[in-house]
Design an enzyme around this catalytic site. Sequence first.
Site, mmCIF file in Angstrom:
data_model
loop_
_atom_site.group_PDB
_atom_site.id
_atom_site.type_symbol
_atom_site.label_atom_id
_atom_site.label_comp_id
_atom_site.label_asym_id
_atom_site.label_seq_id
_atom_site.Cartn_x
_atom_site.Cartn_y
_atom_site.Cartn_z
ATOM 1 N N ASN A 297 0.877 -1.174 0.000
ATOM 2 C CA ASN A 297 0.000 0.000 0.000
ATOM 3 C C ASN A 297 0.912 1.222 0.000
ATOM 4 O O ASN A 297 1.494 1.561 1.024
ATOM 5 C CB ASN A 297 -0.886 -0.048 1.260
ATOM 6 C CG ASN A 297 -1.725 1.199 1.414
ATOM 7 O OD1 ASN A 297 -1.818 2.023 0.505
ATOM 8 N ND2 ASN A 297 -2.340 1.347 2.583
ATOM 9 N N LYS B 164 0.190 4.270 -0.303
ATOM 10 C CA LYS B 164 -0.416 5.466 0.310
ATOM 11 C C LYS B 164 -0.146 6.699 -0.564
ATOM 12 O O LYS B 164 -0.097 6.570 -1.784
ATOM 13 C CB LYS B 164 0.077 5.636 1.750
ATOM 14 C CG LYS B 164 -0.116 4.338 2.551
ATOM 15 C CD LYS B 164 0.139 4.478 4.026
ATOM 16 C CE LYS B 164 -0.071 3.118 4.692
ATOM 17 N NZ LYS B 164 0.078 3.157 6.140
ATOM 18 N N HIS C 98 -9.340 1.036 5.027
ATOM 19 C CA HIS C 98 -8.058 1.277 5.688
ATOM 20 C C HIS C 98 -8.261 2.228 6.880
ATOM 21 O O HIS C 98 -9.059 3.160 6.810
ATOM 22 C CB HIS C 98 -7.036 1.857 4.701
ATOM 23 C CG HIS C 98 -5.651 1.811 5.256
ATOM 24 N ND1 HIS C 98 -5.185 2.768 6.136
ATOM 25 C CD2 HIS C 98 -4.658 0.915 5.109
ATOM 26 C CE1 HIS C 98 -3.950 2.446 6.490
ATOM 27 N NE2 HIS C 98 -3.601 1.338 5.882
ATOM 28 N N GLU D 6 -6.599 4.614 7.925
ATOM 29 C CA GLU D 6 -6.385 6.037 7.632
ATOM 30 C C GLU D 6 -7.632 6.637 6.987
ATOM 31 O O GLU D 6 -7.973 7.793 7.228
ATOM 32 C CB GLU D 6 -5.149 6.202 6.731
ATOM 33 C CG GLU D 6 -3.872 5.947 7.530
ATOM 34 C CD GLU D 6 -2.721 5.381 6.727
ATOM 35 O OE1 GLU D 6 -2.733 5.453 5.491
ATOM 36 O OE2 GLU D 6 -1.788 4.833 7.374
ATOM 37 N N GLU E 200 -5.381 -5.243 10.458
ATOM 38 C CA GLU E 200 -4.342 -4.242 10.705
ATOM 39 C C GLU E 200 -4.626 -3.531 12.031
ATOM 40 O O GLU E 200 -5.393 -2.558 12.058
ATOM 41 C CB GLU E 200 -4.322 -3.217 9.580
ATOM 42 C CG GLU E 200 -4.045 -3.815 8.217
ATOM 43 C CD GLU E 200 -3.455 -2.779 7.265
ATOM 44 O OE1 GLU E 200 -2.345 -3.010 6.783
ATOM 45 O OE2 GLU E 200 -4.098 -1.742 7.041
ATOM 46 N N GLY F 246 2.472 1.967 10.887
ATOM 47 C CA GLY F 246 3.409 3.072 10.752
ATOM 48 C C GLY F 246 4.082 3.461 12.057
ATOM 49 O O GLY F 246 4.719 4.510 12.139
ATOM 50 N N SER G 288 3.489 -2.463 10.334
ATOM 51 C CA SER G 288 4.935 -2.503 10.566
ATOM 52 C C SER G 288 5.591 -3.835 10.203
ATOM 53 O O SER G 288 6.526 -4.274 10.882
ATOM 54 C CB SER G 288 5.263 -2.116 12.010
ATOM 55 O OG SER G 288 4.814 -0.801 12.275
HETATM 56 P P1 PGA Z 1 2.907 0.024 7.724
HETATM 57 O O1 PGA Z 1 1.452 0.248 7.089
HETATM 58 O O2 PGA Z 1 3.438 -1.255 7.114
HETATM 59 O O3 PGA Z 1 3.695 1.237 7.344
HETATM 60 O O4 PGA Z 1 2.712 -0.116 9.197
HETATM 61 C C1 PGA Z 1 0.591 -0.821 6.873
HETATM 62 C C2 PGA Z 1 -0.687 -0.305 6.239
HETATM 63 O O5 PGA Z 1 -1.086 0.823 6.541
HETATM 64 O O6 PGA Z 1 -1.315 -1.006 5.418
#
Ligand code: PGA
Length: 252
Positions: free
Chosen positions: A9, A11, A97, A99, A169, A175, A215
């Site tokens: 992803n 982003k 997601h 976010e 997730e 993140g 992560s």
């Molecule tokens: P990350 O993000 O691997 O940077 O923790 C995962 C995601 O948001 O799908």
Amino acid sequence: MRKKIVAGNWKMNLNKEASLALVNGISDGLPGLSDMVRVIVAPPFVNIPYIQDASNRNARVEVAAQNMHFAESGAYTGEVAADMLQAIGINTVILGHSERREYFKEDAHLLTKKVEQALEHKMEVIFCFGEKLEDRQGGNHFDIVREQLSDSLFHLNDVDWDNIILAYEPVWAIGTGETASPEQAQEMHAFIRNLIEQHYDDEVADRVSILYGGSVKPANAKEIFSKPDVDGGLIGGASLKTEDFLAIINSI
Ligand code: PGA
């Protein structure tokens, strides 16, 4: 047997040039990869056609969208419809997601409409969900996950589930550098598969791929992916670096 999936992803990262360098690097690193592993990248909308052209060189990299609107078309400034994605050959979309839930206030009602629109178009949905830190600390994580799945997915029929990929997730791990332990991931993935079995049957439960996200990096991917109910990962930060993403793919 369900396939393993590693999805990146991206982003809101990487311009045209940088994302082309990344997808070419990934493609070059994939020969020899088992047919049982799918590799997906999800660039921002504007870069999708370039990434698709590049990935066509090596059919092993699939391209997905990070979002889409629930309506067929209309006065929704800034949005993109399922039909527009499909017209350029995009058949997979990430929905739910954290976010999008947090910053764009996407709630269960809206997400349900998006899921239904995608499935009506026979698109594949990577459906993200997961608890926040306070839910985990308060011991409510199983209830939250059950609610997120039942709100948006448990009204679907068995056939719809052929087009659903789940991505667990935990928000506290996205993140942050904080990862769920392989045991915590397995525990939740087994819980999720069990829920699906209760609502449908063991065939549907066995068929659905459940990815872990939060992560994931080269140093922890192998151990997380080794768990029986973890069918791959949805990778954010580490999917932006060719070497890291390839190392994660090779950990599966
Ligand atoms: P990350 O993000 O691997 O940077 O923790 C995962 C995601 O948001 O799908």
